[in-house]
Design an enzyme around this catalytic site. Sequence first.
Site, mmCIF file in Angstrom:
data_model
loop_
_atom_site.group_PDB
_atom_site.id
_atom_site.type_symbol
_atom_site.label_atom_id
_atom_site.label_comp_id
_atom_site.label_asym_id
_atom_site.label_seq_id
_atom_site.Cartn_x
_atom_site.Cartn_y
_atom_site.Cartn_z
ATOM 1 N N GLU A 232 0.802 -1.236 0.000
ATOM 2 C CA GLU A 232 0.000 0.000 0.000
ATOM 3 C C GLU A 232 0.834 1.284 0.000
ATOM 4 O OE1 GLU A 232 -2.747 -0.521 3.255
ATOM 5 O OE2 GLU A 232 -3.358 -2.486 2.534
ATOM 6 N N ASN A 273 1.993 -5.078 -3.190
ATOM 7 C CA ASN A 273 0.606 -5.441 -2.867
ATOM 8 C C ASN A 273 -0.208 -4.201 -2.521
ATOM 9 O OD1 ASN A 273 -1.396 -7.501 -2.180
ATOM 10 N ND2 ASN A 273 -1.039 -6.972 -0.022
ATOM 11 N N HIS A 309 -10.392 -6.063 -1.838
ATOM 12 C CA HIS A 309 -11.381 -5.846 -0.771
ATOM 13 C C HIS A 309 -12.560 -5.127 -1.410
ATOM 14 C CE1 HIS A 309 -8.893 -7.209 2.500
ATOM 15 N NE2 HIS A 309 -7.896 -6.446 2.089
ATOM 16 N N GLU A 339 -6.232 -10.635 -1.139
ATOM 17 C CA GLU A 339 -6.989 -10.413 0.105
ATOM 18 C C GLU A 339 -8.485 -10.309 -0.168
ATOM 19 O OE1 GLU A 339 -5.399 -7.122 2.390
ATOM 20 O OE2 GLU A 339 -3.329 -7.648 1.921
ATOM 21 N N ASP A 341 -12.317 -10.162 -0.265
ATOM 22 C CA ASP A 341 -13.575 -10.310 0.460
ATOM 23 C C ASP A 341 -14.582 -9.366 -0.171
ATOM 24 O OD1 ASP A 341 -12.626 -7.919 1.631
ATOM 25 O OD2 ASP A 341 -12.142 -8.880 3.537
HETATM 26 O O1 G3I Z 1 -4.780 -8.115 19.273
HETATM 27 C C1 G3I Z 1 -5.587 -7.028 19.742
HETATM 28 C C2 G3I Z 1 -6.454 -7.465 20.877
HETATM 29 O O2 G3I Z 1 -5.619 -7.791 21.952
HETATM 30 C C3 G3I Z 1 -7.429 -6.349 21.226
HETATM 31 O O3 G3I Z 1 -8.310 -6.804 22.210
HETATM 32 C C4 G3I Z 1 -8.219 -5.912 20.023
HETATM 33 C C5 G3I Z 1 -9.132 -4.726 20.313
HETATM 34 O O4 G3I Z 1 -9.601 -4.123 19.134
HETATM 35 O O5 G3I Z 1 -7.322 -5.529 19.016
HETATM 36 C C6 G3I Z 1 -6.479 -6.597 18.605
HETATM 37 O O6 G3I Z 1 -5.655 -6.173 17.571
HETATM 38 C C7 G3I Z 1 -6.303 -5.952 16.337
HETATM 39 C C8 G3I Z 1 -5.713 -6.895 15.306
HETATM 40 O O7 G3I Z 1 -6.233 -6.595 14.045
HETATM 41 C C9 G3I Z 1 -6.009 -8.362 15.601
HETATM 42 O O8 G3I Z 1 -7.386 -8.589 15.528
HETATM 43 C C10 G3I Z 1 -6.036 -4.516 15.942
HETATM 44 O O9 G3I Z 1 -6.713 -3.643 16.833
HETATM 45 C C11 G3I Z 1 -6.502 -4.278 14.548
HETATM 46 O O10 G3I Z 1 -6.068 -2.988 14.154
HETATM 47 C C12 G3I Z 1 -5.897 -5.301 13.617
HETATM 48 O O11 G3I Z 1 -6.483 -5.104 12.370
HETATM 49 C C13 G3I Z 1 -5.826 -5.674 11.262
HETATM 50 C C14 G3I Z 1 -5.584 -4.592 10.228
HETATM 51 O O12 G3I Z 1 -4.999 -5.178 9.078
HETATM 52 C C15 G3I Z 1 -4.672 -3.501 10.729
HETATM 53 O O13 G3I Z 1 -4.626 -2.485 9.803
HETATM 54 C C16 G3I Z 1 -6.735 -6.743 10.691
HETATM 55 O O14 G3I Z 1 -6.838 -7.831 11.611
HETATM 56 C C17 G3I Z 1 -6.152 -7.261 9.376
HETATM 57 O O15 G3I Z 1 -7.104 -8.070 8.760
HETATM 58 C C18 G3I Z 1 -5.877 -6.086 8.454
HETATM 59 O O16 G3I Z 1 -5.268 -6.578 7.297
HETATM 60 C C19 G3I Z 1 -4.971 -5.630 6.258
HETATM 61 C C20 G3I Z 1 -3.799 -6.157 5.493
HETATM 62 O O17 G3I Z 1 -2.737 -6.435 6.363
HETATM 63 C C21 G3I Z 1 -3.371 -5.174 4.398
HETATM 64 N N1 G3I Z 1 -4.474 -4.871 3.539
HETATM 65 C C22 G3I Z 1 -5.685 -4.400 4.191
HETATM 66 C C23 G3I Z 1 -6.115 -5.423 5.255
HETATM 67 C C24 G3I Z 1 -7.401 -5.006 5.880
HETATM 68 O O18 G3I Z 1 -7.249 -3.819 6.610
#
Ligand code: G3I
Length: 421
Positions: A232, A273, A309, A339, A341
């Site tokens: 990105e 990506n 997405h 990715e 969905d």
């Molecule tokens: O692990 C903590 C947990 O301890 C806490 O309770 C919870 C509260 O919200 O947060 C948890 O962490 C989260 C993590 O995902 C695991 O679920 C983060 O807040 C959250 O920001 C994080 O989001 C991830 C996101 O990237 C961050 O930008 C998503 O899971 C993940 O699917 C997403 O993936 C990205 C790709 O890497 C790049 N392309 C876009 C895609 C979607 O945003």
Amino acid sequence: MNLVTNHHLGTVILFKCEKQQLKRLSARKGKIALLTTEPPDKHDRLLAGAFLFERRRREVKKCLLVGMVLTLFISLAGVTGCVEARPPAEEAAPAEEETVCIDTSLRSLAQVHNMQVGAAVQAGLLATNPRYAETLRCEFSMLVPENAMKFEHVHPGRDRYDFSTADAIVDFAEANGMQVRGHTLVWHSQLPDWLTEGNWTRDELIKILQEHIMTVVGHYQGRIVAWDVVNEAVDDGGSLRDTFWLQGIGEDYIKLAFCWAHEADPEALLFYNDYGGEGLEPKSDTIYELIQSLLDEGVPIHGVGLQMHLSLDSYPKAQDVATNLNRLSVLGLEAHITEMDVRIQQPVTEEKLNEQAYVYRDILQVCLSAQNCKAFVLWGVTDRYSWIPLFFPGYQAALIFDENCDPKPAYYALTDVLAGH
Ligand code: G3I
């Protein structure tokens, strides 16, 4: 021996077979309606009805048989649905056991096309949720750690790396004959505080990034088929995104990252990506020009990841994605759908689920038809653990397995495409 099928395992009870087949048929029926430009006449309806009835009869019969075997097995194995099982340690899915999956799974159908079907995974669920693990093992041939390889997770201190979570995913993949995509080495998001709050000179940041890439790629050398090296780097308007890395190093950070990754693992395919540049739009033009200029400079870059997405409210035209894939192919680049969905605004209706199935089907069809599109990866397995509801309030149900890990019309749309129906 551990006998499992894909989606059925765990919650299959015989009456459910009937329900699932009906869902599947209603998706097909929708397709027949959509394929017809004219309203169907009586003859069409009779033909479709007879065809569906015969398929339904065969499928219900097959399903009941599978159901009986599984019910017997499940009562012995005590497997649960998509919800995490407790206590985790005792119920962790044993990766070493021999696994038999049905031969109409996504994974086996895609094999014929020499294509990988993948999913983003969460290590915690692999260990605690047998149905999640079994769905992955049977349905997918490629895994991507959804978060576990990101900077904040693998490199939590200036001189500290933690590969334990990512290792668990790679181990699971290898134990089950799956490929792994590495995600991601350079991104503006999910960076640790020690890094973003530091007061670094350009040279220091270059050293940190070089060390990070060499260490992480080196750790997995020979085990990762493709890395999302830079993620990105282009913003939604089609300019270079103004990130921590751009501000600290300048635009050279992109080519440096690819060169270091190549040095650490010369066999790995290196990808750029991004999202929102899948079809033909200013962003995909910028990405195309960026990659073209990197190639002209001799930077080792082998592919482009189209994240995909999508939303039912807006998705690219299949023809535009095909054209984009083709121009990347002319540059000699591989492409992966990385990715995918398709989020749905609430309320989720059967009609919307069927429309979602067409979007999945069209993108897979485009990928299958493009000679350089080698992997089709979904951003998650089940709607229960998708990132969508958290990031897009009011939207949900973006994946191909529902909250219980049961297949949705989108799943059958994909298997139909792979089976050539
Ligand atoms: O692990 C903590 C947990 O301890 C806490 O309770 C919870 C509260 O919200 O947060 C948890 O962490 C989260 C993590 O995902 C695991 O679920 C983060 O807040 C959250 O920001 C994080 O989001 C991830 C996101 O990237 C961050 O930008 C998503 O899971 C993940 O699917 C997403 O993936 C990205 C790709 O890497 C790049 N392309 C876009 C895609 C979607 O945003």
